[in-house]
Write a protein that holds these residues in place. Structure first.
Motif, PDB file in Angstrom:
ATOM      1  N   LEU A 142       0.837  -1.211   0.000  1.00 47.01           N
ATOM      2  CA  LEU A 142       0.000   0.000   0.000  1.00 47.01           C
ATOM      3  C   LEU A 142       0.871   1.261   0.000  1.00 47.01           C
ATOM      4  O   LEU A 142       0.544   2.249  -0.661  1.00 47.01           O
ATOM      5  CB  LEU A 142      -0.933  -0.002   1.213  1.00 47.01           C
ATOM      6  CG  LEU A 142      -2.088  -1.016   1.140  1.00 47.01           C
ATOM      7  CD1 LEU A 142      -2.855  -1.029   2.462  1.00 47.01           C
ATOM      8  CD2 LEU A 142      -3.038  -0.671  -0.003  1.00 47.01           C
ATOM      9  N   LEU A 180       2.101   1.733  -3.430  1.00 45.33           N
ATOM     10  CA  LEU A 180       1.001   2.233  -4.267  1.00 45.33           C
ATOM     11  C   LEU A 180       0.747   3.715  -3.993  1.00 45.33           C
ATOM     12  O   LEU A 180       0.553   4.509  -4.911  1.00 45.33           O
ATOM     13  CB  LEU A 180      -0.276   1.453  -3.978  1.00 45.33           C
ATOM     14  CG  LEU A 180      -0.542   0.225  -4.853  1.00 45.33           C
ATOM     15  CD1 LEU A 180      -1.825  -0.454  -4.410  1.00 45.33           C
ATOM     16  CD2 LEU A 180      -0.647   0.628  -6.316  1.00 45.33           C
ATOM     17  N   ALA A 181       0.754   4.053  -2.700  1.00 48.79           N
ATOM     18  CA  ALA A 181       0.523   5.461  -2.347  1.00 48.79           C
ATOM     19  C   ALA A 181       1.610   6.356  -2.924  1.00 48.79           C
ATOM     20  O   ALA A 181       1.338   7.416  -3.476  1.00 48.79           O
ATOM     21  CB  ALA A 181       0.465   5.605  -0.826  1.00 48.79           C
ATOM     22  N   VAL A 215       1.275   5.985  -7.004  1.00 51.04           N
ATOM     23  CA  VAL A 215      -0.001   6.255  -7.686  1.00 51.04           C
ATOM     24  C   VAL A 215      -0.780   7.390  -7.013  1.00 51.04           C
ATOM     25  O   VAL A 215      -1.069   8.409  -7.643  1.00 51.04           O
ATOM     26  CB  VAL A 215      -0.875   4.976  -7.764  1.00 51.04           C
ATOM     27  CG1 VAL A 215      -2.198   5.280  -8.451  1.00 51.04           C
ATOM     28  CG2 VAL A 215      -0.144   3.869  -8.511  1.00 51.04           C
ATOM     29  N   VAL A 216      -1.079   7.191  -5.726  1.00 51.58           N
ATOM     30  CA  VAL A 216      -2.009   8.119  -5.068  1.00 51.58           C
ATOM     31  C   VAL A 216      -1.396   9.509  -4.914  1.00 51.58           C
ATOM     32  O   VAL A 216      -2.001  10.512  -5.326  1.00 51.58           O
ATOM     33  CB  VAL A 216      -2.458   7.559  -3.690  1.00 51.58           C
ATOM     34  CG1 VAL A 216      -3.435   8.520  -3.027  1.00 51.58           C
ATOM     35  CG2 VAL A 216      -3.091   6.195  -3.866  1.00 51.58           C
ATOM     36  N   ILE A 217      -0.184   9.567  -4.380  1.00 57.79           N
ATOM     37  CA  ILE A 217       0.439  10.882  -4.155  1.00 57.79           C
ATOM     38  C   ILE A 217       0.690  11.613  -5.483  1.00 57.79           C
ATOM     39  O   ILE A 217       0.317  12.779  -5.626  1.00 57.79           O
ATOM     40  CB  ILE A 217       1.715  10.750  -3.293  1.00 57.79           C
ATOM     41  CG1 ILE A 217       1.318  10.303  -1.884  1.00 57.79           C
ATOM     42  CG2 ILE A 217       2.486  12.067  -3.230  1.00 57.79           C
ATOM     43  CD1 ILE A 217       2.467   9.950  -0.980  1.00 57.79           C
ATOM     44  N   LEU A 271      -0.949  11.308  -8.177  1.00 59.25           N
ATOM     45  CA  LEU A 271      -2.259  11.696  -8.709  1.00 59.25           C
ATOM     46  C   LEU A 271      -2.758  12.969  -8.014  1.00 59.25           C
ATOM     47  O   LEU A 271      -3.193  13.920  -8.686  1.00 59.25           O
ATOM     48  CB  LEU A 271      -3.265  10.545  -8.515  1.00 59.25           C
ATOM     49  CG  LEU A 271      -4.681  10.819  -9.003  1.00 59.25           C
ATOM     50  CD1 LEU A 271      -4.699  10.995 -10.507  1.00 59.25           C
ATOM     51  CD2 LEU A 271      -5.611   9.681  -8.610  1.00 59.25           C
ATOM     52  N   LEU A 272      -2.648  12.978  -6.689  1.00 58.07           N
ATOM     53  CA  LEU A 272      -3.082  14.171  -5.943  1.00 58.07           C
ATOM     54  C   LEU A 272      -2.214  15.380  -6.324  1.00 58.07           C
ATOM     55  O   LEU A 272      -2.710  16.489  -6.506  1.00 58.07           O
ATOM     56  CB  LEU A 272      -2.987  13.923  -4.431  1.00 58.07           C
ATOM     57  CG  LEU A 272      -3.934  12.844  -3.890  1.00 58.07           C
ATOM     58  CD1 LEU A 272      -3.661  12.584  -2.416  1.00 58.07           C
ATOM     59  CD2 LEU A 272      -5.389  13.267  -4.089  1.00 58.07           C
TER      60      LEU A 272
END
Lengths: 423, 305
Positions: B29, B32-33, B36-38, B40-41
């Motif tokens: 995770l 992924l963060a 992908v997530v960071i 993206l934000l």
């Protein structure tokens, strides 16, 4: 007991897994090779294998022996070079000394990517040896940021054997003569596309238009900073260009992909606006043709007008964030010195930007013809939006040469788009 | 009392297992963060700025979106992207399906032919694009040489505004068809033979067996292939960059090409991020309903069992 030991073992497993996952992440965050004052990085663009060998085997070891500075050499293709320079500047990992393409000066200087070399160049005795067009191409707002190293000067370039076969003995000096020669080639030799306007997948058409526009005395911007393509010069240049396509003297489908023989080399065309690169292409792909490729005088839009050759200049600059500006300057002047620059130009298939190398024995007669134009050559305007301007103008010229948009509407659209680049 | 303590022990065990599961998933995770997530934000925030990567970002609100949505060139790139994605999927699925049908029979040298069809998938897009650029080259390429030898006019594959995108679709099909053909072939092999035999006994011909037995049985596989191929098509860049640079007259300019152009030619990372966010939303519009449908199907199956 067994439950307790089971818990411990799971925790150990989890901690070990977490540590194993974190290790490469943590190690990835550290720079593997931090910049140091005793080591420099040099980024060359589009270097041939021969040039790379020469730099690695002779030039850089000699520099190390003379200065104690080691140099790591990087080579990049031209296609992705601007991207690499900007991302390098953003991540503070740009090479200390790097090559700068034709229209990059203002775009990079405006963002403080390059070190101001004005004072150093003033003190360097060799500065006066460089062609003025080259020096001004490396300047922005009165300050020098890059030193010219190699150049090409674009003028009328011809396949003389094909012209002679069509009964053309004198090379054109005006647009009207250029066009008349193309018509004669078409009529007498049945050549379907006598003129090759450097159309490629990139911005070759825009570069051709830029040459014609500058020859016609055009200025990209007026004194108020507004785009000025929709002007008399713009109408003359684009009108002339479009008419050659419309009259079947040039063809939008004749696109040079960058590999293999260019249209002049293959004989598909006999006339273009180009420089020594045209003969270099023949030398690589059909050496027996090379001697037939000649450079003519710079073209003027009409009799009595000032002929204008256009210079394309590659330069060397120093990164603004270099840890060793003095060392980088030593490297830059080492590379731009007469002896090194002579070899650098020869091995990269370019013309040297120093006037004291114009008599170099390896220069072909055509190279000398091209260099003869260098002193009064002009280069593209030095402006921060030049990198965006090329593709924008190219996209608007394509419909014009295909006949789907008029010259007047195209020029108006170019002005609107170019002004929007500033907005 | 014992019963209550037994339940408590069971709950403790379950909680421990959950904690262990979370801890075991944590590294993945975290990756992924981070990847992908960071980003993206970060991209979403940057899409509201003017940012050239070198100087500080400047907040411009919705300007980047406003510019994009009123820019006719961006509109053209959206249409070109849809043309590519839909064209590739429609032709590709039919071609891949019938090729898979062919390989589903016992063929002499079938395995070798399957490998040959799959092989282009192993090549990088850049290599394939350069190879096909040579094939399409009007001066030195073999395709136009063949046309000329046959006394036909050469075709301007990559310089005609009408032919450039179909030419790129053809190249992409050549590269991708093998991969999707293998997936469809696996789906075909999973169609129960007795169903086809039963339809045959009932007098269904080849076409009716295909339309009423094989295709319905293959619907999940075909749906998966269509969605993944379409989503891949929305992200087309390399072919356009290598073969045509988005031309002629922007006819092969795609959304991702616009993104690249904004970022690395114009140094306008804010606008590039706005393009990326719009593309992300477009992909989400396709992918989220698909995911919901898959969840509902799975739930329905669980209830049926």
């Amino acid at each position: 007991m067994s439950a307790a030991s089971g818990t411990t073992s799971r925790r150990t497993l989890i901690h070990t897994a977490a540590a194993a996952a974190a290790w490469p992440l943590a190690s990835g965050c550290t720079s593997p090779d931090p910049p140091s004052r005793s080591k420099l990085r040099l980024m060359i663009l589009g270097a041939t294998p021969q040039l790379m060998t020469h730099l690695n085997a002779a030039v850089l070891p000699a520099f190390h022996a003379a200065t104690g500075l080691r140099v790591e050499l990087q080579n990049s293709d031209w296609g992705s070079a601007f991207q690499k320079v900007t991302t390098g500047a953003a991540s503070n990992s740009l090479a200390d000394v790097f090559m700068v393409g034709g229209i990059w000066t203002a775009a990079l200087a405006a963002k403080h990517v390059m070190l101001d070399l004005t004072e150093r160049l003033r003190r360097w005795p060799d500065t006066s040896r460089f062609h003025p067009a080259g020096l001004s191409d490396g300047a922005y707002r009165g300050r020098n940021y890059a030193l010219p190293v190699t150049m090409d000067v674009r003028t009328g370039v011809y396949r003389q054997d094909l012209l002679r076969a069509a009964g053309i003995t004198a090379l054109p000096t005006t647009w009207a003569q250029f066009r008349a020669a193309a018509q004669r080639l078409k009529a007498r030799r049945g050549m379907t596309t006598p003129i090759f306007w450097n159309v490629d997948k990139s911005i070759g058409l825009q570069q051709t238009f830029a040459q014609l526009f500058l020859q016609a005395g055009g200025r990209y911007w007026d004194s108020g900073g507004k785009a000025a393509f929709d002007s008399e010069a713009g109408h003359q240049a684009l009108g002339f260009l479009v008419a050659t396509f419309h009259d079947g003297l040039a063809d939008v489908n004749q696109v040079y992909t960058g590999n293999g023989p260019a249209p002049l080399t293959s004989g598909a065309s006999a006339m273009t606006l180009n420089g020594w690169a045209a003969q270099q292409n023949a030398q690589s792909n059909a050496p027996h043709v090379a001697a037939h490729i000649v450079a003519g005088p710079a073209l003027a839009p009409h009799p009595g007008a000032r002929p204008t050759p256009i210079a394309w200049i590659d330069k060397l600059a120093i990164a603004h964030n270099t840890k060793n500006p003095d060392g980088a300057w030593q490297l830059l002047t080492h590379l731009a010195g007469a002896r090194q620059l002579d070899a650098l130009a020869r091995l990269s298939g370019s013309l040297p930007a120093r006037s004291d190398l114009e008599a170099a024995p390896w220069l072909t007669p055509m190279a000398r013809q091209v260099l003869a134009n260098a002193d009064h050559a002009v280069s593209q305007p030095v402006n921060p939006v030049m990198m965006q301007l090329g593709p924008v103008v190219q996209a608007l010229l394509e419909p014009a040469v295909r006949g789907s948009v008029s010259v007047a509407d195209t020029l108006k659209a170019i002005d609107t788009k170019v002004d929007a680049l500033y907005a | 009392m014992r019963k209550a303590s037994g339940r408590s022990a069971s709950l403790d065990l379950e909680a421990g297992q959950r904690r262990a599961a979370r801890l075991l998933a944590a590294p993945a995770l975290a990756v992924l963060a981070l990847t992908v997530v960071i980003p993206l934000l970060f991209a979403i925030v940057l899409s509201f700025t003017r940012y050239d990567m070198i100087t500080r970002p400047r907040w411009v609100g919705l300007d980047n979106y406003r510019t994009l949505l009123t820019d006719p060139v961006f509109g053209t790139s959206v249409l070109s992207t849809l043309y590519f994605a839909v064209g590739q999927v429609l032709i590709g699925i039919v071609a891949a399906f019938f090729t898979a049908m062919l390989f589903n029979r016992r063929l002499a040298g079938g395995a070798a032919m399957r490998t040959v069809i799959y092989l282009p998938q192993a090549m990088s897009y850049v290599t394939v694009a350069l190879l096909w650029s040579f094939l399409y080259d009007p001066a030195n390429g073999p395709l136009d040489a063949i046309l000329r030898a046959l006394g036909l006019s050469p075709l301007n594959f990559l310089t005609s505004t009408h032919l450039a995108m179909p030419a790129i679709i053809a190249m992409s099909l050549w590269r991708n068809m093998g991969y999707f053909m293998i997936i469809i072939l696996a789906g075909l092999k999973a169609v129960p033979g007795d169903l086809i035999e039963a339809a045959q006994l009932d007098g269904a011909g080849w076409w009716r067996r295909l339309a009423h037995v094989i295709v319905p049985q293959m619907s999940s596989t075909l749906f998966f292939v269509a969605v993944t191929w379409f989503l891949g098509g929305l992200q087309m860049f390399t072919q356009s960059y290598v073969m045509t640079q988005g031309g002629p007259v922007n006819s092969t300019r795609t959304i991702v090409y616009s993104l690249y152009d904004a970022a690395f030619t114009s140094l306008d990372f804010g606008r590039a991020c706005a393009v990326a966010v719009l593309l992300f939303l477009a992909v989400a519009v396709v992918a989220v309903p698909v995911r919901i449908k898959q969840q509902l199907n799975a739930r329905r199956l669980r209830h049926a069992h």
